[in-house]
Motif scaffolding. Structure first.
Motif, mmCIF file in Angstrom:
data_model
loop_
_atom_site.group_PDB
_atom_site.id
_atom_site.type_symbol
_atom_site.label_atom_id
_atom_site.label_comp_id
_atom_site.label_asym_id
_atom_site.label_seq_id
_atom_site.Cartn_x
_atom_site.Cartn_y
_atom_site.Cartn_z
ATOM 1 N N GLY A 37 1.051 -1.181 0.277
ATOM 2 C CA GLY A 37 -0.220 0.118 -0.283
ATOM 3 C C GLY A 37 0.877 0.778 -0.033
ATOM 4 N N PHE A 38 2.007 1.165 -0.112
ATOM 5 C CA PHE A 38 2.631 2.931 0.149
ATOM 6 C C PHE A 38 3.140 3.257 -1.635
ATOM 7 C CE2 PHE A 38 4.201 1.008 4.271
ATOM 8 C CZ PHE A 38 4.798 2.736 4.443
ATOM 9 N N SER A 39 3.672 4.276 -1.150
ATOM 10 C CA SER A 39 3.417 4.832 -2.625
ATOM 11 C C SER A 39 4.603 5.124 -2.786
ATOM 12 C CB SER A 39 2.507 6.394 -2.896
ATOM 13 O OG SER A 39 2.636 6.860 -4.322
ATOM 14 N N ILE A 40 5.531 4.307 -4.286
ATOM 15 C CA ILE A 40 6.623 4.316 -4.665
ATOM 16 C C ILE A 40 6.817 5.303 -6.099
ATOM 17 C CG2 ILE A 40 6.916 2.624 -3.197
ATOM 18 C CD1 ILE A 40 7.251 0.305 -5.782
ATOM 19 N N PRO A 41 7.577 4.867 -5.895
ATOM 20 C CA PRO A 41 8.119 5.779 -7.577
ATOM 21 C C PRO A 41 8.536 4.987 -8.993
ATOM 22 C CG PRO A 41 10.334 5.847 -6.382
ATOM 23 C CD PRO A 41 9.288 5.573 -6.023
ATOM 24 N N PHE A 42 7.944 5.419 -9.397
ATOM 25 C CA PHE A 42 8.782 5.016 -10.699
ATOM 26 C C PHE A 42 9.225 5.727 -11.676
ATOM 27 C CE2 PHE A 42 5.206 2.653 -8.922
ATOM 28 C CZ PHE A 42 4.832 1.095 -9.546
ATOM 29 N N SER A 43 9.498 4.565 -13.005
ATOM 30 C CA SER A 43 10.737 6.219 -14.144
ATOM 31 C C SER A 43 9.447 5.936 -14.627
ATOM 32 C CB SER A 43 11.753 4.700 -14.505
ATOM 33 O OG SER A 43 12.936 4.445 -13.572
ATOM 34 N N TYR A 44 9.142 6.887 -15.533
ATOM 35 C CA TYR A 44 7.555 7.476 -16.421
ATOM 36 C C TYR A 44 8.633 8.129 -17.543
ATOM 37 C CZ TYR A 44 2.840 9.542 -16.657
ATOM 38 O OH TYR A 44 2.130 9.071 -16.827
ATOM 39 N N LYS A 45 9.530 7.994 -18.288
ATOM 40 C CA LYS A 45 10.082 8.309 -19.294
ATOM 41 C C LYS A 45 9.306 8.158 -20.932
ATOM 42 C CE LYS A 45 14.136 12.040 -18.566
ATOM 43 N NZ LYS A 45 16.011 12.116 -19.022
ATOM 44 N N TRP A 46 9.292 7.268 -20.415
ATOM 45 C CA TRP A 46 8.526 6.069 -21.635
ATOM 46 C C TRP A 46 7.277 6.489 -20.467
ATOM 47 C CZ3 TRP A 46 12.175 1.161 -21.793
ATOM 48 C CH2 TRP A 46 13.068 1.539 -22.762
ATOM 49 N N LYS A 47 6.232 7.057 -21.332
ATOM 50 C CA LYS A 47 4.648 6.616 -20.824
ATOM 51 C C LYS A 47 3.655 5.864 -21.316
ATOM 52 C CE LYS A 47 5.414 10.740 -19.122
ATOM 53 N NZ LYS A 47 6.898 10.670 -18.928
ATOM 54 N N ASN A 48 4.032 4.454 -22.394
ATOM 55 C CA ASN A 48 3.387 4.029 -22.975
ATOM 56 C C ASN A 48 3.635 2.417 -23.058
ATOM 57 O OD1 ASN A 48 1.031 5.729 -24.382
ATOM 58 N ND2 ASN A 48 3.151 6.266 -24.555
ATOM 59 N N ALA A 49 3.171 1.468 -22.259
ATOM 60 C CA ALA A 49 2.837 -0.264 -22.458
ATOM 61 C C ALA A 49 2.510 -0.717 -23.587
ATOM 62 C CB ALA A 49 3.432 -0.393 -20.923
ATOM 63 N N ASN A 50 1.263 -0.523 -23.760
ATOM 64 C CA ASN A 50 0.751 -1.150 -24.728
ATOM 65 C C ASN A 50 1.211 -2.424 -24.673
ATOM 66 O OD1 ASN A 50 -0.692 1.255 -25.164
ATOM 67 N ND2 ASN A 50 1.117 1.592 -27.287
ATOM 68 N N GLY A 51 0.980 -3.235 -23.645
ATOM 69 C CA GLY A 51 1.481 -4.469 -23.339
ATOM 70 C C GLY A 51 2.423 -5.306 -24.723
ATOM 71 N N PHE A 52 3.188 -4.526 -24.326
ATOM 72 C CA PHE A 52 5.443 -5.130 -24.425
ATOM 73 C C PHE A 52 5.187 -4.423 -26.086
ATOM 74 C CE2 PHE A 52 4.711 -8.515 -21.616
ATOM 75 C CZ PHE A 52 5.720 -8.069 -20.145
ATOM 76 N N ALA A 53 4.686 -3.489 -26.474
ATOM 77 C CA ALA A 53 4.561 -3.342 -27.623
ATOM 78 C C ALA A 53 3.741 -1.991 -28.176
ATOM 79 C CB ALA A 53 3.196 -3.921 -28.698
ATOM 80 N N SER A 54 4.501 -1.291 -27.405
ATOM 81 C CA SER A 54 4.920 0.179 -27.155
ATOM 82 C C SER A 54 5.442 1.082 -28.808
ATOM 83 C CB SER A 54 5.652 0.363 -26.229
ATOM 84 O OG SER A 54 5.637 2.308 -26.052
ATOM 85 N N ALA A 55 4.945 2.438 -28.666
ATOM 86 C CA ALA A 55 5.267 2.977 -30.028
ATOM 87 C C ALA A 55 6.596 3.918 -29.783
ATOM 88 C CB ALA A 55 4.205 3.377 -31.290
ATOM 89 N N ASP A 56 6.578 4.130 -27.823
ATOM 90 C CA ASP A 56 7.258 4.855 -27.845
ATOM 91 C C ASP A 56 8.832 4.511 -28.219
ATOM 92 O OD1 ASP A 56 5.297 5.706 -26.062
ATOM 93 O OD2 ASP A 56 6.604 5.214 -24.225
ATOM 94 N N ASN A 57 9.480 5.552 -28.751
ATOM 95 C CA ASN A 57 10.674 5.760 -29.044
ATOM 96 C C ASN A 57 12.068 5.601 -27.664
ATOM 97 O OD1 ASN A 57 10.120 5.795 -31.502
ATOM 98 N ND2 ASN A 57 10.516 7.335 -31.902
ATOM 99 N N THR A 58 13.216 5.194 -28.077
ATOM 100 C CA THR A 58 14.375 5.872 -27.409
ATOM 101 C C THR A 58 15.551 6.485 -28.076
ATOM 102 O OG1 THR A 58 13.863 3.748 -27.069
ATOM 103 C CG2 THR A 58 16.519 4.514 -26.602
#
Length: 491
Positions: A343-364
């Motif tokens: 239940g604790f709030s933790i940070p996530f890396s967020y420079k990619w914004k879209n996961a889409n089930g292992f098929a994201s269109a986010d570039n690197t």
């Protein structure tokens, strides 16, 4: 937890200014050995295969975050993979499977670039102009240099292979390690030639200009290599950055949040980036990092921003870059650094914004101008041109909504070094830079051993036991076994 060893293969669509339509290139594996490299389309296909390594090599997809951010003070390991926790705690054995995987994949990428360089001059096809032939050489030289730069930063001196190997004779395949200096010399010489052969742009299509090596990309990578080598040449760093800044590509800093909102790739700040289309040609990395509300799953992720990193953002009052790069969310698993109950709030890396089930269109981004501006500041500072360095840092700070550096942050070369290193940390988090930056500043051992991270399960501080030997990775045991000419790094 879901598995992540998904093979994603994307052939980059290539076009150039003399063509109206995208090329319809077939994989070179469909050609026979007798006719594989006779036409312009066939050598273009081989070049596409060389670019494809940025998407099929797991190191470039997301493992660079493990070896740069998790291995350093930026992130903790997560998930349930023991080898990722070994990276986090700097306990990496030669038998660690990721070592051999990445060593092999990067050398495979080099082999593809070597093949293009060997065969392009043999093509006797009127469709292949001399201008395009030279561009192909430049692109392949850039790719080879990029991969050797990756290898030398991870392992130090490595075997230099600049031609395709066709023999099975031991003296041909058992190649000893070259020195670190020789590897960097190869990298920089390839990039200097590539910069001469490559255009500033290929036309008006940004999705092409940012997908392929350009003279700007060659100059940017050369600047980074001249800074990272054992005896940095900061005048050459400045020379290459100045050449990049005079490019017809007109690189500019853009709004920081737009860099990573998933809607503005191939922008004016981008120098070269990996292009993902989504679906079968997608990026699986975001699924491994993003929080459940975005990823649509409920398992613990492999990378968690550290308390020390979040404190660094907060101490600077850097809300723009923090909110762009990190998202806090309550979770139902236990995190030993942020909250050891559910239940604790933790940070996530967020420079990619879209996961889409292992098929994201986010570039690197492979290279972007914000990194180069801070490298320019570093070069000015090392050349004792402090006011010029301060000006460049303040460009980045202004973009982040921060005030100019204070006198306390910039009143000497050493204090300015510290400020530039911190600025790079906040600017480039989750872009695979941190370990290299600490290595270049000779601060890996002190940073990791002075790091205060408390394991909430025990209340004890983590002992990272960082040593000079751990700056480099062990040579993979499998490679040592099959190549007796290799010598292991100090362990």
């Amino acid at each position: 937890m879901k598995p992540y060893n998904i093979l994603i293969i994307l052939f980059i669509s290539i076009t150039w200014f003399s063509c109206e339509d995208f090329l319809d290139l077939q994989p070179i594996s469909e050609e026979t050995s007798s006719n594989a490299y006779e036409t312009a389309s066939q050598i273009e296909s081989a070049l596409v295969g060389a670019y494809e390594s940025f998407q099929s090599s797991e190191y470039y997809v997301w493992d660079n975050l493990l070896f740069q951010d998790v291995r350093s003070d930026n992130c903790y390991a997560g998930g349930d993979n023991p080898e990722i926790f070994q990276l986090d705690y700097l306990d990496i054995a030669p038998t660690h499977s990721r070592l051999f995987k990445h060593w092999s994949n990067v050398y495979n990428a080099i082999s593809k670039a070597n093949l293009v360089l060997e065969r392009v001059d043999e093509i006797n096809d009127p469709q292949l102009t001399e201008e395009r032939r030279n561009q192909i050489k430049g692109e392949a030289l850039f790719l080879r240099a990029y991969h050797y730069f990756t290898l030398v930063k991870l392992w130090g001196g490595v075997p230099l292979i600049t031609n395709t190997i066709t023999s099975t004779e031991s003296d041909e395949v058992n190649i000893p390690r070259s020195s670190v200096e020789d590897v960097y010399s190869q990298v920089t010489s390839d990039l200097v030639l590539a910069a001469l052969l490559l255009p500033d742009v290929y036309g008006n299509d940004a999705s092409v200009n940012k997908a392929r090596a350009t003279s700007g990309a060659a100059h940017a990578l050369a600047a980074k290599a001249y800074a990272q080598q054992p005896n940095p040449d900061y005048q050459e760093v400045l020379n290459h950055i100045e050449a990049l800044e005079s490019s017809e590509a007109n690189y500019q800093l853009i709004n920081y949040s737009q860099l990573f909102d998933g809607n503005n790739y191939n922008n004016a700040e981008s120098i070269i980036e990996v292009q993902y289309l989504g679906g079968n040609e997608g990026n699986y990395g975001p699924q491994l990092l993003l929080p459940p509300s975005v990823s649509g799953d409920s398992w613990r992720k492999f990378v968690t921003p550290s308390v020390d990193l979040v404190n660094a953002f907060d101490s600077e009052g850097d809300t723009v870059r923090k909110n762009t790069a990190i998202l806090f969310e309550s979770v139902q698993w236990v995190d030993e650094f942020w909250g050891n109950t559910q239940g604790f709030s933790i940070p996530f890396s967020y420079k990619w914004k879209n996961a889409n089930g292992f098929a994201s269109a986010d570039n690197t981004y492979l290279l972007r101008y914000g990194d180069i501006v801070l490298l320019k500041a570093e070069a000015y500072n090392e050349l004792n041109q402090l006011q010029n360095a301060i000006t460049e840092v303040n460009r980045i700070r202004s973009r982040a909504g921060l005030p100019d550096l204070t006198d306390t942050q910039s009143n000497s070369q050493q204090t300015l070094r510290t400020s530039i290193l911190k600025e790079r940390r906040l600017e480039l988090f989750q872009e695979g830079q941190r370990w290299d930056d600490l290595a270049r500043y000779n601060m890996l051992v002190s940073t990791m051993n002075n790091l205060v991270e408390i394991d909430l399960r025990t209340g004890n501080q983590v002992n990272y036991n960082m040593t000079e030997a751990k700056k480099l990775l062990p040579i993979p045991q499998q490679e040592l076994d099959r190549n007796p000419a290799l010598v292991q790094n100090p362990l």
